[in-house]
Scaffold this active site. Structure first.
Site, PDB file in Angstrom:
ATOM      1  N   ASP A   1      19.258  35.546 -25.192  1.00 11.22           N
ATOM      2  CA  ASP A   1      19.737  34.398 -25.957  1.00 11.22           C
ATOM      3  C   ASP A   1      21.204  34.605 -26.320  1.00 11.22           C
ATOM      4  OD1 ASP A   1      20.123  32.264 -27.666  1.00 11.22           O
ATOM      5  OD2 ASP A   1      18.623  32.874 -29.136  1.00 11.22           O
TER       6      ASP A   1
ATOM      7  N   GLU B   1       7.921  30.126 -30.645  1.00  9.09           N
ATOM      8  CA  GLU B   1       8.682  31.335 -30.958  1.00  9.09           C
ATOM      9  C   GLU B   1       8.019  32.086 -32.110  1.00  9.09           C
ATOM     10  OE1 GLU B   1      13.396  32.427 -31.213  1.00  9.09           O
ATOM     11  OE2 GLU B   1      12.757  30.538 -32.105  1.00  9.09           O
ATOM     12  N   SER B   2       8.336  33.364 -32.242  1.00  9.02           N
ATOM     13  CA  SER B   2       7.843  34.170 -33.353  1.00  9.02           C
ATOM     14  C   SER B   2       8.908  35.188 -33.739  1.00  9.02           C
ATOM     15  CB  SER B   2       6.551  34.896 -32.959  1.00  9.02           C
ATOM     16  OG  SER B   2       6.087  35.722 -34.004  1.00  9.02           O
ATOM     17  N   TYR B   3       9.004  35.490 -35.033  1.00  8.96           N
ATOM     18  CA  TYR B   3       9.971  36.467 -35.534  1.00  8.96           C
ATOM     19  C   TYR B   3       9.230  37.563 -36.300  1.00  8.96           C
ATOM     20  CZ  TYR B   3      13.581  32.901 -34.718  1.00  8.96           C
ATOM     21  OH  TYR B   3      14.418  31.973 -34.165  1.00  8.96           O
TER      22      TYR B   3
ATOM     23  N   ASN C   1      23.053  32.145 -27.957  1.00 11.62           N
ATOM     24  CA  ASN C   1      23.369  31.362 -29.156  1.00 11.62           C
ATOM     25  C   ASN C   1      24.643  30.528 -29.007  1.00 11.62           C
ATOM     26  OD1 ASN C   1      21.820  33.986 -30.582  1.00 11.62           O
ATOM     27  ND2 ASN C   1      21.238  31.968 -31.349  1.00 11.62           N
TER      28      ASN C   1
ATOM     29  N   LYS D   1      12.314  38.798 -26.736  1.00 13.08           N
ATOM     30  CA  LYS D   1      13.640  38.199 -26.552  1.00 13.08           C
ATOM     31  C   LYS D   1      14.676  39.003 -27.307  1.00 13.08           C
ATOM     32  CE  LYS D   1      15.045  34.247 -28.559  1.00 13.08           C
ATOM     33  NZ  LYS D   1      15.026  32.798 -28.854  1.00 13.08           N
ATOM     34  N   MET D   2      15.894  39.073 -26.738  1.00  7.38           N
ATOM     35  CA  MET D   2      16.975  39.801 -27.380  1.00  7.38           C
ATOM     36  C   MET D   2      18.254  38.970 -27.328  1.00  7.38           C
ATOM     37  SD  MET D   2      17.861  42.615 -24.404  1.00  7.38           S
ATOM     38  CE  MET D   2      19.425  43.107 -25.139  1.00  7.38           C
ATOM     39  N   LYS D   3      19.184  39.287 -28.227  1.00  4.94           N
ATOM     40  CA  LYS D   3      20.468  38.609 -28.283  1.00  4.94           C
ATOM     41  C   LYS D   3      21.458  39.275 -27.328  1.00  4.94           C
ATOM     42  CE  LYS D   3      19.024  35.932 -31.584  1.00  4.94           C
ATOM     43  NZ  LYS D   3      18.781  34.499 -31.357  1.00  4.94           N
TER      44      LYS D   3
ATOM     45  N   ASP E   1      13.311  21.884 -32.294  1.00  2.00           N
ATOM     46  CA  ASP E   1      12.611  22.381 -33.485  1.00  2.00           C
ATOM     47  C   ASP E   1      12.433  21.212 -34.449  1.00  2.00           C
ATOM     48  OD1 ASP E   1      11.845  23.513 -35.908  1.00  2.00           O
ATOM     49  OD2 ASP E   1      13.275  25.170 -35.801  1.00  2.00           O
TER      50      ASP E   1
ATOM     51  N   GLU F   1      17.511  24.049 -29.215  1.00  2.00           N
ATOM     52  CA  GLU F   1      17.186  24.302 -30.617  1.00  2.00           C
ATOM     53  C   GLU F   1      18.216  23.719 -31.573  1.00  2.00           C
ATOM     54  OE1 GLU F   1      18.684  28.505 -32.172  1.00  2.00           O
ATOM     55  OE2 GLU F   1      17.492  28.749 -30.354  1.00  2.00           O
TER      56      GLU F   1
ATOM     57  N   ASN G   1      15.132  28.756 -39.976  1.00  2.00           N
ATOM     58  CA  ASN G   1      16.297  29.632 -40.066  1.00  2.00           C
ATOM     59  C   ASN G   1      17.416  29.130 -39.168  1.00  2.00           C
ATOM     60  OD1 ASN G   1      16.166  31.134 -37.308  1.00  2.00           O
ATOM     61  ND2 ASN G   1      14.079  31.181 -38.091  1.00  2.00           N
TER      62      ASN G   1
ATOM     63  N   TYR H   1      18.413  41.592 -32.336  1.00  2.00           N
ATOM     64  CA  TYR H   1      19.673  41.193 -32.967  1.00  2.00           C
ATOM     65  C   TYR H   1      20.641  42.371 -32.996  1.00  2.00           C
ATOM     66  CZ  TYR H   1      17.535  36.864 -34.681  1.00  2.00           C
ATOM     67  OH  TYR H   1      16.933  35.637 -34.769  1.00  2.00           O
TER      68      TYR H   1
ATOM     69  N   GLU I   1      19.104  31.820 -22.317  1.00  2.00           N
ATOM     70  CA  GLU I   1      19.002  30.785 -23.358  1.00  2.00           C
ATOM     71  C   GLU I   1      20.330  30.385 -23.993  1.00  2.00           C
ATOM     72  OE1 GLU I   1      17.110  30.376 -27.864  1.00  2.00           O
ATOM     73  OE2 GLU I   1      16.129  31.684 -26.403  1.00  2.00           O
TER      74      GLU I   1
ATOM     75  N   HIS J   1      11.826  26.360 -31.085  1.00  2.00           N
ATOM     76  CA  HIS J   1      12.504  27.348 -31.917  1.00  2.00           C
ATOM     77  C   HIS J   1      11.870  27.361 -33.305  1.00  2.00           C
ATOM     78  CE1 HIS J   1      15.582  27.818 -35.153  1.00  2.00           C
ATOM     79  NE2 HIS J   1      15.967  28.865 -34.448  1.00  2.00           N
TER      80      HIS J   1
ATOM     81  N   LYS K   1      23.060   5.322 -41.284  1.00  2.00           N
ATOM     82  CA  LYS K   1      23.591   4.835 -40.025  1.00  2.00           C
ATOM     83  C   LYS K   1      23.134   5.724 -38.868  1.00  2.00           C
ATOM     84  CE  LYS K   1      27.868   3.514 -39.816  1.00  2.00           C
ATOM     85  NZ  LYS K   1      29.348   3.537 -39.919  1.00  2.00           N
TER      86      LYS K   1
ATOM     87  N   ASN L   1      23.703  37.405 -34.563  1.00  2.00           N
ATOM     88  CA  ASN L   1      23.668  37.078 -33.152  1.00  2.00           C
ATOM     89  C   ASN L   1      25.101  36.980 -32.645  1.00  2.00           C
ATOM     90  OD1 ASN L   1      24.633  34.421 -33.798  1.00  2.00           O
ATOM     91  ND2 ASN L   1      22.533  33.716 -34.104  1.00  2.00           N
TER      92      ASN L   1
END
Length: 388
Positions: A212, A340-342, A214, A181-183, A291, A264, A53, A155, A238, A321, A100, A19
């Site tokens: 996205d 989301e799905s990959y 990132n 979705k694309m990067k 997530d 995410e 991931n 990607y 995103e 995510h 803590k 990404n």
């Protein structure tokens, strides 16, 4: 009733994809198996979990701190009051003993991995799908019969040009997805616009495409992209800047009127609350991507949902995510906006039950006890090899 063993392994996630920030060539995941003395349907109940991931396997933290704490705990500290099942909230408190506040980095991933396995075991003991158990406990029994899912891909990859990108997106549509979705952010603005426009030739319109970043952009770059992206009316824009730069997100909301998404890489209720307080997120159009597998698990996610309701947000604005079945169960059981799905990426962890296809952008859940990992054959084989 007790936990008799907890096994952990580190599994590589090798891929040449990247990404705008990282590549995944050396990415790993931690897989855990919580072995109990409970027998259901003639088989020992084992709860499975893994981290999403994008974060490396927290195996050291699991082995050195969190697994020993859980194995050393008294039965009263891990069982519900009736001693008929394990109590995820009590177990969460055991895991966080001596920790803590603050510092929600990799330890939140370790706890989230174990928490996933705990909920898998709890729902198997109850002989219910996790989504039904969650609906019964927290939503008056109401379950979403199907969940919206989008295909995350696009990607950057060596040798991947516009035609390859278009073919990838066509494949997602052929698989039954309605939103892809694309990067972006890994090349120049003009190059990214060419990539976006090539995908828009494939999908119905901009509302079917999310982009996205990132977390790559500074404010000036974020605004420059926003000005060029706005006419496309995309599904969302995103994680544009650093996930903890709430001022950047708040300022960007003044320059981009369409939907944005982030969250995410926020790993606690407190960080999620700061986003809501200070990040300029708009509950009528923006989406939240927390997530549970990275952020202390479902126990913490329930706190996040309560916080969101207090601030006037609907759970429907949450689309987690991760692309895994844990979030899918949460979406169906607690009434989130989707998951989301990959497709074909980060296997075998991503994806859903083998026998339940995506149809018109939605997927149904299997009617099996637990999270449903056993309905995905490659994932089942990996998980069972850990538990041996």
């Amino acid at each position: 009733m007790k936990i008799i063993d907890i096994k952990v392994a580190t599994v590589p996630i090798k891929s040449k994809i990247s990404n705008a920030y990282i590549d995944f060539s050396k990415m790993t995941a931690a897989v855990v198996a919580i072995v109990t003395d409970v027998i259901r349907d003639g088989k020992r109940v084992v709860g499975y979990g893994f981290n999403s991931n994008g974060r490396y396997a927290p195996t050291g933290l699991l082995q050195e701190r969190f697994i020993p704490r859980l194995l050393e705990a008294e039965s009263t500290d891990v069982l519900n009051d009736a001693e008929t099942n394990f109590d995820p909230h009590k177990i969460w408190n055991v895991l966080m003993t001596g920790e803590k506040p603050g510092g929600h980095g990799e330890r939140s991933v370790a706890v989230g991995t174990l928490d996933m396995a705990v909920w898998d075991a709890v729902s198997k003991v109850e002989e219910q799908p996790l989504y039904q158990l969650l609906a019964d406990r927290y939503r008056g029994g109401e379950v979403d019969e199907k969940v919206f899912v989008y295909a995350a891909g696009g990607y950057y990859q060596p040798g991947k040009g516009l035609e390859e990108l278009k073919n990838e997106m066509k494949n997602y549509l052929n698989l039954g997805y309605s939103v892809v979705k694309m990067k972006i952010g890994g090349t120049s603005l003009e190059d990214d616009l060419h990539r976006i426009e090539s995908v828009l030739e494939v999908v119905k319109d901009g509302s079917c495409l999310a982009v996205d970043v990132n977390g790559r952009f500074d404010l000036d770059t974020a605004i420059k992209y926003a000005e060029r992206l706005e006419p496309y009316q995309l599904f969302w824009y995103e994680e544009v800047g650093d996930p903890l730069d709430y001022a950047l997100q708040a300022e960007l909301s003044k320059h981009y009127k369409h939907s944005m998404a982030t969250g995410e890489n926020l790993f606690s209720m407190q960080d999620a609350r700061n986003l809501i307080r200070y990040g300029g997120m708009r509950p009528d159009r923006d989406y939240l991507q927390f997530d549970c597998a990275l952020s202390y698990g479902l126990v913490e996610y329930l706190r996040i949902i309560d916080m969101l309701k207090e601030h006037g947000w609907s759970p429907r604005r949450c689309i987690p995510h991760g692309g895994h079945q844990m979030s899918l169960n949460i979406a169906a059981g607690l009434g989130l906006g989707g998951n989301e799905s990959y497709p074909g990426v980060f296997e075998p962890f991503g994806g859903f039950a083998d026998h339940l296809p995506v149809e018109n952008g939605y997927v149904r859940l299997p009617e099996v006890p637990g999270i449903g990992f056993e309905t995905k054959s490659e994932l089942r084989n990996l998980l069972h090899s850990i538990a041996v």
